[in-house]
Design a protein around this motif. Structure first.
Motif, PDB file in Angstrom:
ATOM      1  N   TYR A  99       0.826  -1.217   0.000  1.00  0.00           N
ATOM      2  CA  TYR A  99       0.000   0.000   0.000  1.00  0.00           C
ATOM      3  C   TYR A  99       0.856   1.262   0.000  1.00  0.00           C
ATOM      4  CZ  TYR A  99      -3.968  -3.069   1.016  1.00  0.00           C
ATOM      5  OH  TYR A  99      -4.924  -4.050   0.959  1.00  0.00           O
ATOM      6  N   LEU A 100       1.880   1.287  -0.840  1.00  0.00           N
ATOM      7  CA  LEU A 100       2.742   2.467  -0.941  1.00  0.00           C
ATOM      8  C   LEU A 100       2.628   3.153  -2.296  1.00  0.00           C
ATOM      9  CD1 LEU A 100       5.076   4.241   0.260  1.00  0.00           C
ATOM     10  CD2 LEU A 100       6.624   2.718  -0.988  1.00  0.00           C
ATOM     11  N   ILE A 101       2.654   2.378  -3.377  1.00  0.00           N
ATOM     12  CA  ILE A 101       2.748   2.956  -4.718  1.00  0.00           C
ATOM     13  C   ILE A 101       1.606   3.931  -4.992  1.00  0.00           C
ATOM     14  CG2 ILE A 101       2.862   2.443  -7.192  1.00  0.00           C
ATOM     15  CD1 ILE A 101       5.274   1.551  -5.449  1.00  0.00           C
ATOM     16  N   GLU A 102       0.409   3.626  -4.515  1.00  0.00           N
ATOM     17  CA  GLU A 102      -0.735   4.491  -4.801  1.00  0.00           C
ATOM     18  C   GLU A 102      -0.769   5.737  -3.930  1.00  0.00           C
ATOM     19  OE1 GLU A 102      -2.516   1.577  -1.751  1.00  0.00           O
ATOM     20  OE2 GLU A 102      -0.792   1.762  -3.102  1.00  0.00           O
ATOM     21  N   LEU A 161      -1.193  -2.871  -3.884  1.00  0.00           N
ATOM     22  CA  LEU A 161      -1.677  -1.506  -4.055  1.00  0.00           C
ATOM     23  C   LEU A 161      -3.176  -1.474  -4.313  1.00  0.00           C
ATOM     24  CD1 LEU A 161      -2.156  -1.146  -7.380  1.00  0.00           C
ATOM     25  CD2 LEU A 161       0.319  -0.981  -7.356  1.00  0.00           C
ATOM     26  N   ARG A 162      -3.778  -0.364  -3.935  1.00  0.00           N
ATOM     27  CA  ARG A 162      -5.160  -0.097  -4.297  1.00  0.00           C
ATOM     28  C   ARG A 162      -5.189   0.299  -5.771  1.00  0.00           C
ATOM     29  NH1 ARG A 162      -5.833   3.947   0.751  1.00  0.00           N
ATOM     30  NH2 ARG A 162      -3.591   4.025   0.340  1.00  0.00           N
ATOM     31  N   ASP A 203     -12.793   6.232  -4.352  1.00  0.00           N
ATOM     32  CA  ASP A 203     -11.831   6.684  -3.347  1.00  0.00           C
ATOM     33  C   ASP A 203     -11.220   8.022  -3.745  1.00  0.00           C
ATOM     34  OD1 ASP A 203     -10.511   6.222  -0.877  1.00  0.00           O
ATOM     35  OD2 ASP A 203      -8.706   5.606  -1.943  1.00  0.00           O
ATOM     36  N   ARG A 204     -10.963   8.213  -5.038  1.00  0.00           N
ATOM     37  CA  ARG A 204     -10.402   9.489  -5.499  1.00  0.00           C
ATOM     38  C   ARG A 204     -11.402  10.622  -5.392  1.00  0.00           C
ATOM     39  NH1 ARG A 204      -8.891   6.353  -9.813  1.00  0.00           N
ATOM     40  NH2 ARG A 204      -9.909   7.645 -11.394  1.00  0.00           N
ATOM     41  N   VAL A 264      -2.795   8.920  -3.489  1.00  0.00           N
ATOM     42  CA  VAL A 264      -2.624   9.929  -4.525  1.00  0.00           C
ATOM     43  C   VAL A 264      -3.069   9.382  -5.875  1.00  0.00           C
ATOM     44  CG1 VAL A 264      -0.929  11.369  -5.722  1.00  0.00           C
ATOM     45  CG2 VAL A 264      -0.722  10.989  -3.259  1.00  0.00           C
ATOM     46  N   TYR A 265      -2.777   8.114  -6.126  1.00  0.00           N
ATOM     47  CA  TYR A 265      -3.176   7.404  -7.343  1.00  0.00           C
ATOM     48  C   TYR A 265      -2.536   7.971  -8.606  1.00  0.00           C
ATOM     49  CZ  TYR A 265      -6.893   4.870  -4.810  1.00  0.00           C
ATOM     50  OH  TYR A 265      -7.605   4.066  -3.961  1.00  0.00           O
TER      51      TYR A 265
END
Length: 233
Positions: free
Chosen positions: A98-101, A127-128, A138-139, A158-159
């Protein structure tokens, strides 16, 4: 080869199992692990093995407090993930849950992770997925609600474009990386609450599943090639 079967264990156990398998294949050497996103969640649970674990994450108060409370880290570096210390070809395993997003400039950060991996090393990413109904909802949630939801789960996302199942597939293809396993799951969707779940179903139905409603995140086991002439950073 990409394995799309549903794993018999949850993602955390999956990553721990793959890390243990790697350690078994490299018996007799200290396994260097980069815990990328050490300010949230837990590690791979390999305290019984000969491992050295270095943590990196953004320098935010909540993330710093969590990282400082962890007892599995031998070193930690908090700050801009484009500049914190990550020596090239140092780590056997990079674990990024759960870091990249949730980081800006995610592709540049991924490039640093890949460069920090030894040839043949593992990049374990969960990742989400922004390209799902959940990712869109979510965004679009108000910032205050996203922060409140983040208090009980991963920090708000942040996505960036690469933060999706297809984005990671593209990234790995362009960098010459092999996706050994790929497991979509619906954990975040299941814990999002009935209102968010209903909205996700509506988004998926209206879009005729152009934004899938069946999963909210994806776990990938990625391998850096052994060949030093491979097209990789």
């Amino acid at each position: 080869m990409t394995d799309l079967r549903t794993p018999p264990v949850n993602d955390g156990d999956l990553f721990s199992a793959r890390a243990r398998q790697y350690a078994l294949e490299h018996r007799g050497q200290t396994i260097e692990i980069l815990e990328a996103g050490c300010g949230w969640g837990h590690g791979l649970g390999l305290t019984d093995l000969d491992c050295q674990v270095t943590g990196v994450d953004m320098d935010l108060p909540a993330l710093r407090a969590h990282a400082e409370a962890r007892t599995d880290l031998h070193a930690r570096h908090l700050g801009d993930l484009r500049t914190v210390p990550m020596p090239p070809r140092t780590f056997d395993i990079v674990h990024a849950p759960y870091l990249i997003e949730r980081v800006p400039h995610a592709e540049l950060v991924l490039d640093r992770f890949v460069a920090a991996l030894k040839p043949g090393g593992l990049l374990l990413v969960r990742l989400r997925d922004r390209s799902t109904a959940y990712g869109l909802v979510d965004r679009l949630l108000p910032a205050r609600e996203r922060r409140a939801r983040g208090a009980g789960g991963p920090p708000p996302a942040v996505y960036d474009e690469v933060a999706s199942r297809k984005g990671m597939q593209w990234y790995c293809m362009m960098r010459g990386l092999t996706i050994a396993e790929e497991h979509p799951s619906a954990h975040m969707l299941a814990t999002a609450g009935p209102a968010v779940a209903a909205l996700c179903r509506l988004v998926a139905a209206v879009g005729r599943d152009r934004l899938p409603g069946g999963h909210s995140e994806v776990a990938l086991v990625i391998r850096k090639p052994e060949n030093r002439f491979a097209r990789v950073i």
